[in-house]
Scaffold this active site. Structure first.
Site, mmCIF file in Angstrom:
data_model
loop_
_atom_site.group_PDB
_atom_site.id
_atom_site.type_symbol
_atom_site.label_atom_id
_atom_site.label_comp_id
_atom_site.label_asym_id
_atom_site.label_seq_id
_atom_site.Cartn_x
_atom_site.Cartn_y
_atom_site.Cartn_z
ATOM 1 N N ALA A 1 25.850 -6.868 4.272
ATOM 2 C CA ALA A 1 25.152 -6.473 3.057
ATOM 3 C C ALA A 1 25.593 -7.261 1.830
ATOM 4 O O ALA A 1 24.866 -7.325 0.839
ATOM 5 C CB ALA A 1 25.350 -4.978 2.811
ATOM 6 N N ARG B 1 27.652 -15.141 7.414
ATOM 7 C CA ARG B 1 28.544 -16.183 7.909
ATOM 8 C C ARG B 1 28.084 -16.632 9.295
ATOM 9 O O ARG B 1 27.391 -15.894 10.002
ATOM 10 C CB ARG B 1 29.984 -15.690 7.977
ATOM 11 C CG ARG B 1 30.150 -14.357 8.667
ATOM 12 C CD ARG B 1 31.355 -13.598 8.118
ATOM 13 N NE ARG B 1 31.287 -12.186 8.403
ATOM 14 C CZ ARG B 1 30.723 -11.266 7.607
ATOM 15 N NH1 ARG B 1 30.168 -11.634 6.481
ATOM 16 N NH2 ARG B 1 30.698 -10.003 7.943
ATOM 17 N N HIS C 1 22.272 -4.930 15.940
ATOM 18 C CA HIS C 1 22.755 -4.065 14.873
ATOM 19 C C HIS C 1 24.244 -4.322 14.761
ATOM 20 O O HIS C 1 24.976 -4.215 15.754
ATOM 21 C CB HIS C 1 22.484 -2.591 15.190
ATOM 22 C CG HIS C 1 22.937 -1.675 14.097
ATOM 23 N ND1 HIS C 1 23.218 -0.351 14.304
ATOM 24 C CD2 HIS C 1 23.165 -1.899 12.781
ATOM 25 C CE1 HIS C 1 23.599 0.222 13.176
ATOM 26 N NE2 HIS C 1 23.579 -0.715 12.233
ATOM 27 N N ASP C 2 24.717 -4.646 13.573
ATOM 28 C CA ASP C 2 26.102 -5.090 13.432
ATOM 29 C C ASP C 2 27.104 -4.065 13.964
ATOM 30 O O ASP C 2 28.153 -4.436 14.508
ATOM 31 C CB ASP C 2 26.416 -5.479 11.984
ATOM 32 C CG ASP C 2 26.004 -4.447 10.957
ATOM 33 O OD1 ASP C 2 25.707 -3.294 11.332
ATOM 34 O OD2 ASP C 2 25.969 -4.791 9.763
ATOM 35 N N THR D 1 30.937 -2.057 3.982
ATOM 36 C CA THR D 1 30.108 -1.486 2.926
ATOM 37 C C THR D 1 29.696 -0.066 3.312
ATOM 38 O O THR D 1 29.691 0.847 2.495
ATOM 39 C CB THR D 1 28.870 -2.360 2.688
ATOM 40 O OG1 THR D 1 29.290 -3.662 2.282
ATOM 41 C CG2 THR D 1 27.981 -1.769 1.611
#
Length: 500
Positions: free
Chosen positions: A18, A22, A250-251, A273
């Site tokens: 968010a 990278r 999805h991270d 976050t």
């Protein structure tokens, strides 16, 4: 040129968060995952005023440019790439027209357009019934609610396809349109039991809100699937022809792969976050108690279920730092946390999931207002604000871990903190104290590592189940262990102050 399976050629993870993106490369060497950062670039909301209102967007073209630059740089440095995988945050999407062109920048999940929308949906499909289908906690920004909020928009009327953020970038790289399952499961449009698009939800959107979701959504693919190959183009250089692997896009799904657990009796906190707090299961929990506690069942790698609660995370601290910086006062984070450690514990706590803390803005002032409204002494310094944030996060973690264990019936012996929050020693120590269990902190780059490990297994560089992948993580990183200390009763009393 495809270098799939070449031992000396690294895999590349495009990892979008968010606040930054990278590209990180990784190879399996002697049972360890060796990683190297190729590029890092900024990310954040962009506010634009339209005819009727101000809207928050993502600058997705800038993200794609950063990803392509990183892939080109990594491929040139290493003479090619074995594979590429993309992960990002959940729920947000881009719309394509019939020519395959992007209709506009994706709207940011923190935008206010979904305010009040869940209640509209529940008037047609009660929350209890919806939970039995998708198993998701109610978050106003879930894709289902975003689509209802977009009813009547010109872009929606012109849309031919909808792609979630990682799949959108994958489409631009390969021309292939898919929906990777772990990310799709966060939309509210997937049946958590069948692991397919939920006809109940698609029919609701089409019949009640005139959103043709059934024709907009692409086919679902499992993590580990080969999506396609990176197109031949000078912008990607030596990365041309590289296989694109559907990872846990999805991270959090990728982050959970990289939890270095040596037992099934663990809870995890993917701390960034956002903080995703939960346990790993082999089947969803859809009880009324689970729904009332606002727990979600998101799909994971290898048929797992990420049973968790979405807790506002380091966002409060990040926004506080931004507010101070814009005011001309920019404390060093390490010094700030050292001073915060000297502030008396639990002198002021807030409910980090209070809706006032969701939008960007002056977070220190909001914390002060919350304290006044709840009869607490407001923080008066940056250190006191920071201590309030980490105490409050640890308190939220305490509640979520205990509730996840209770509702799932899974015993928990240890809590693994991964992601950027694992670097915050004060937060990890307080989490151990609050939860009353040992905390193992690390790795910080868990999302990229999980992304890379799924790629490595898909291309044959690594074989085995999740336990094997986690053993590789444990061998590759140094973790820190925090044991609970202090008076646990003070955490129970603080929870009571918040009505928990």
């Amino acid at each position: 040129m495809s270098t799939m399976g070449t031992a000396d050629t690294p895999h590349a993870a495009v990892d979008l968060g968010a606040s930054s993106g990278r590209v990180i490369t990784g190879r399996i060497v002697d049972g360890e995952l060796r990683t190297e950062e190729a590029i890092r670039f900024s990310n954040g909301p962009v506010a634009l005023r339209g005819r009727d209102r101000r809207t928050l967007y993502w600058d997705v073209l800038s993200l794609y440019s950063g990803a392509v630059s990183g892939l080109r740089r990594a491929a040139e440095e290493h003479g090619g790439l074995a594979s590429v995988g993309i992960d990002s945050w959940a729920v947000d999407y881009g719309l394509l027209d019939s020519d395959g062109n992007l209709l506009g920048n994706p709207v940011h999940y923190r935008d206010a357009r979904t305010d009040g929308v869940p209640e509209q949906v529940f008037s047609y499909l009660p929350a209890e019934e919806l939970y039995q289908v998708n198993g998701l906690q109610v978050q106003p920004f879930n894709t289902l609610f975003q689509l209802v909020a977009a009813t009547g928009d010109a872009q929606m009327a012109a849309a031919d396809a909808l792609l979630l953020i990682p799949d959108l970038l994958g489409y631009w790289l390969t021309g292939e349109r898919v929906a990777e399952l772990t990310n799709a499961s966060t939309t509210g449009l997937v049946d958590v039991h069948s692991r397919r698009w939920a006809h109940t939800c698609l029919r609701l959107l089409e019949e009640r809100f005139d959103v043709p979701a059934g024709t907009l959504l692409p086919g679902l693919v499992e993590p580990g699937s080969v999506v396609g190959t990176v197109h031949t183009d000078e912008s990607v250089g030596a990365a041309s022809g590289t296989p694109l692997i559907a990872v846990g896009s999805h991270d959090t799904a990728s982050a959970v792969v990289a939890v270095p657990a040596d037992t099934h009796r663990f809870a995890y906190i993917s701390s960034g976050t956002w903080s995703l707090v939960g346990v790993e299961l082999d089947r969803p929990v859809r009880s009324e108690e689970s729904r009332a506690a606002n727990f979600t069942n998101e799909l994971g790698v290898d048929g797992t279920v990420r049973y968790l609660r979405n807790v506002t995370g380091l966002w409060l601290l990040q926004e506080s730092l931004r507010t101070w910086r814009e005011a001309g006062h920019e404390p060093d984070l390490a010094d700030l946390m050292a001073r915060a450690a000297e502030v008396p514990a639990l002198s002021c706590v807030v409910d980090v999931d209070d809706p006032r803390f969701l939008p960007p803005g002056d977070m220190p002032s909001r914390i002060v207002d919350y304290a006044k409204e709840t009869g607490q002494r407001p923080p008066t310094s940056d250190a006191e604000v920071a201590r309030c944030v980490v105490d409050s996060l640890a308190l939220a973690y305490r509640e979520a871990v205990h509730k996840a264990a209770e509702l799932s019936g899974i015993g928990v012996d240890v809590v693994h903190v991964v992601g950027g929050g694992s670097r915050n020693g004060l937060l990890c120590r307080l989490t151990a104290d609050a939860v009353g269990l040992p905390v193992v902190a690390g790795p910080a780059e868990c999302t990229a590592m999980g992304n890379l490990l799924v790629q490595a297994r898909a291309t044959g560089a690594l074989q085995g189940d999740l336990g094997v992948l986690r053993n590789v993580v444990a061998a590759s990183v140094e973790t820190h262990r925090y044991l609970p200390s202090g008076d646990r009763n003070q955490w129970a009393l603080a929870a009571q102050r918040l009505g928990h």
